[in-house]
Write a protein that holds these residues in place. Structure first.
Motif, PDB file in Angstrom:
ATOM      1  N   ALA A  92      -6.232  -5.644   1.179  1.00  0.00           N
ATOM      2  CA  ALA A  92      -6.477  -5.337  -0.233  1.00  0.00           C
ATOM      3  C   ALA A  92      -5.810  -4.021  -0.620  1.00  0.00           C
ATOM      4  N   PHE A  93      -5.866  -3.048   0.288  1.00  0.00           N
ATOM      5  CA  PHE A  93      -5.301  -1.732  -0.017  1.00  0.00           C
ATOM      6  C   PHE A  93      -3.786  -1.807  -0.167  1.00  0.00           C
ATOM      7  N   ARG A  94      -3.127  -2.522   0.741  1.00  0.00           N
ATOM      8  CA  ARG A  94      -1.656  -2.586   0.685  1.00  0.00           C
ATOM      9  C   ARG A  94      -1.181  -3.500  -0.442  1.00  0.00           C
ATOM     10  N   THR A  96      -2.499  -4.238  -3.241  1.00  0.00           N
ATOM     11  CA  THR A  96      -2.688  -3.697  -4.593  1.00  0.00           C
ATOM     12  C   THR A  96      -2.029  -2.329  -4.785  1.00  0.00           C
ATOM     13  N   CYS A  97      -1.419  -1.796  -3.737  1.00  0.00           N
ATOM     14  CA  CYS A  97      -0.732  -0.495  -3.821  1.00  0.00           C
ATOM     15  C   CYS A  97       0.381  -0.563  -4.871  1.00  0.00           C
ATOM     16  N   TYR A  98       0.474   0.469  -5.682  1.00  0.00           N
ATOM     17  CA  TYR A  98       1.479   0.477  -6.748  1.00  0.00           C
ATOM     18  C   TYR A  98       2.882   0.342  -6.186  1.00  0.00           C
ATOM     19  N   TYR A  99       3.157   0.992  -5.059  1.00  0.00           N
ATOM     20  CA  TYR A  99       4.505   0.938  -4.498  1.00  0.00           C
ATOM     21  C   TYR A  99       4.816  -0.448  -3.943  1.00  0.00           C
ATOM     22  N   TYR A 100       3.870  -1.027  -3.186  1.00  0.00           N
ATOM     23  CA  TYR A 100       4.134  -2.366  -2.637  1.00  0.00           C
ATOM     24  C   TYR A 100       4.262  -3.398  -3.753  1.00  0.00           C
ATOM     25  N   ILE A 137      -8.175  -3.616  -8.776  1.00  0.00           N
ATOM     26  CA  ILE A 137      -9.231  -3.182  -7.834  1.00  0.00           C
ATOM     27  C   ILE A 137      -8.717  -2.101  -6.888  1.00  0.00           C
ATOM     28  N   HIS A 138      -7.496  -1.636  -7.093  1.00  0.00           N
ATOM     29  CA  HIS A 138      -6.892  -0.749  -6.090  1.00  0.00           C
ATOM     30  C   HIS A 138      -7.774   0.449  -5.744  1.00  0.00           C
ATOM     31  N   ARG A 139      -8.385   1.037  -6.762  1.00  0.00           N
ATOM     32  CA  ARG A 139      -9.223   2.212  -6.495  1.00  0.00           C
ATOM     33  C   ARG A 139     -10.371   1.857  -5.542  1.00  0.00           C
ATOM     34  N   GLY A 184      -1.204   9.890   5.883  1.00  0.00           N
ATOM     35  CA  GLY A 184      -0.229  10.321   4.880  1.00  0.00           C
ATOM     36  C   GLY A 184      -0.078   9.287   3.776  1.00  0.00           C
ATOM     37  N   TYR A 185      -0.097   8.029   4.175  1.00  0.00           N
ATOM     38  CA  TYR A 185       0.001   6.946   3.191  1.00  0.00           C
ATOM     39  C   TYR A 185      -1.264   6.901   2.311  1.00  0.00           C
ATOM     40  N   THR A 186      -2.431   7.007   2.941  1.00  0.00           N
ATOM     41  CA  THR A 186      -3.695   6.872   2.207  1.00  0.00           C
ATOM     42  C   THR A 186      -3.931   8.047   1.256  1.00  0.00           C
ATOM     43  N   GLY A 188      -1.800  10.035  -0.033  1.00  0.00           N
ATOM     44  CA  GLY A 188      -0.788  10.148  -1.078  1.00  0.00           C
ATOM     45  C   GLY A 188      -0.923   9.047  -2.117  1.00  0.00           C
ATOM     46  N   CYS A 189      -1.946   8.222  -1.966  1.00  0.00           N
ATOM     47  CA  CYS A 189      -2.211   7.120  -2.911  1.00  0.00           C
ATOM     48  C   CYS A 189      -2.477   7.685  -4.310  1.00  0.00           C
ATOM     49  N   HIS A 190      -2.017   6.997  -5.319  1.00  0.00           N
ATOM     50  CA  HIS A 190      -2.257   7.436  -6.701  1.00  0.00           C
ATOM     51  C   HIS A 190      -3.756   7.554  -6.985  1.00  0.00           C
ATOM     52  N   SER A 191      -4.536   6.619  -6.440  1.00  0.00           N
ATOM     53  CA  SER A 191      -5.977   6.660  -6.670  1.00  0.00           C
ATOM     54  C   SER A 191      -6.617   7.817  -5.916  1.00  0.00           C
ATOM     55  N   GLY A 222       6.420  11.252  -1.638  1.00  0.00           N
ATOM     56  CA  GLY A 222       7.103  10.428  -0.621  1.00  0.00           C
ATOM     57  C   GLY A 222       6.307   9.186  -0.281  1.00  0.00           C
ATOM     58  N   HIS A 223       5.530   8.689  -1.236  1.00  0.00           N
ATOM     59  CA  HIS A 223       4.620   7.568  -0.952  1.00  0.00           C
ATOM     60  C   HIS A 223       5.367   6.341  -0.425  1.00  0.00           C
ATOM     61  N   ASN A 224       6.565   6.108  -0.929  1.00  0.00           N
ATOM     62  CA  ASN A 224       7.324   4.943  -0.449  1.00  0.00           C
ATOM     63  C   ASN A 224       7.658   5.081   1.034  1.00  0.00           C
TER      64      ASN A 224
HETATM   65  S1  FES Z   1      -1.875   3.126  -1.602  1.00  0.00           S
HETATM   66 FE1  FES Z   1      -0.069   3.056  -2.758  1.00  0.00          FE
HETATM   67  S2  FES Z   1      -0.751   3.620  -4.740  1.00  0.00           S
HETATM   68 FE2  FES Z   1      -2.580   3.624  -3.608  1.00  0.00          FE
END
Ligand code: FES
Length: 256
Positions: A92-94, A96-100, A137-139, A184-186, A188-191, A222-224
């Protein structure tokens, strides 16, 4: 009308002379390859633990049939792969991630395949209708991912404990790198940015939240890269533990 980088726009049509299709092709190959491997590894229900290393695909291990249970909430009636119980959180996290979203909309849906290249689907409803409205639901997916990340940190620490003795194995190092990349990925998430301080109108008298927000901003820039690195390394971490568990090679280790 000619623009920079060999792009030519004619009315509604766009002709790009560069290799614009390479980027969506990479998305298909890497994301598709990961999905195939992760699905197989999660369902195979074997070789996911090589003492003291637990594959991140099976952590936390929540059933009694786990080779190395984290918290055996489910009794012996559960006889499927324990990975099925937890796959929903990272998925669900990946997904719904904005970058993915940007990546797989381009690679798999061709919507659009690249900048200045028209969408292949004729209709576009954005993310306002089912099923894509679920992306919102990303948040909440972040809230579920955070406790799992804490458990993965615990797994990485335990990976330096060889039956009560401190040691360092190649697997310990891989598990540590994996959890650093996932963090680092988590974070740096927008949420996550919003959660730690982005919701404030002013940082006046909120210096800690300002520092956390600034830190999250730097990761977000550097989220990507965090997204790709953590995706590839989490797969390689499972693969390494799997090969050691299968006896394909021995884990090089030093134990005090
Ligand atoms: S994990 Fe990529 S925007 Fe939240």
């Amino acid at each position: 009308m000619a623009t920079a980088s060999g792009v030519r726009r004619i009315g509604d049509h766009v002709e790009r002379k560069d290799l614009w299709w390479v980027e969506p092709l990479i998305y298909v190959v890497v994301l598709g390859g990961f999905v195939v491997y992760a699905t197989w590894a999660s369902l195979v229900n074997a070789n996911y633990y090589a003492d003291p290393y637990l594959s991140p695909f099976y952590s936390p291990c929540l059933a009694q049939n786990c080779v190395h249970p984290t918290l055996p909430l489910l009794g012996s009636w559960w006889n499927l792969s324990p990975a099925i119980l937890i796959v929903g959180s990272p998925l669900a996290f990946r997904v719904t991630c904005y970058y993915y979203r940007r990546s797989y909309y381009r690679g798999f849906f061709l919507s659009p395949p690249a900048c200045l290249v028209p969408d292949v689907p004729k209709k576009y409803s954005g993310e306002t209708r089912f099923p894509f409205i679920i992306q919102n639901i990303h948040r909440y997916a972040l809230y579920i991912a955070l406790p799992v990340l804490v458990i993965l940190w615990w797994d990485a620490i335990v990976a330096f404990n060889f039956h009560g003795h401190f040691g360092i194995g190649l697997g310990s190092a891989i598990m540590l790198v994996n959890v650093v990349l996932l963090s680092g990925y988590t974070f740096g998430c927008h949420s996550a940015r919003y959660l730690v301080g982005g919701y404030l109108d002013s940082f006046h008298r909120a210096s800690l939240r300002y520092r956390l927000w600034s830190w999250s901003n730097r990761l977000n820039a550097g989220h990507n890269r965090w997204a790709w690195a953590s995706l590839v390394v989490v797969g390689l971490t499972d693969l390494y533990i799997r090969l050691v568990a299968m006896g394909v090679f021995a884990d090089p280790r030093w134990i005090s």
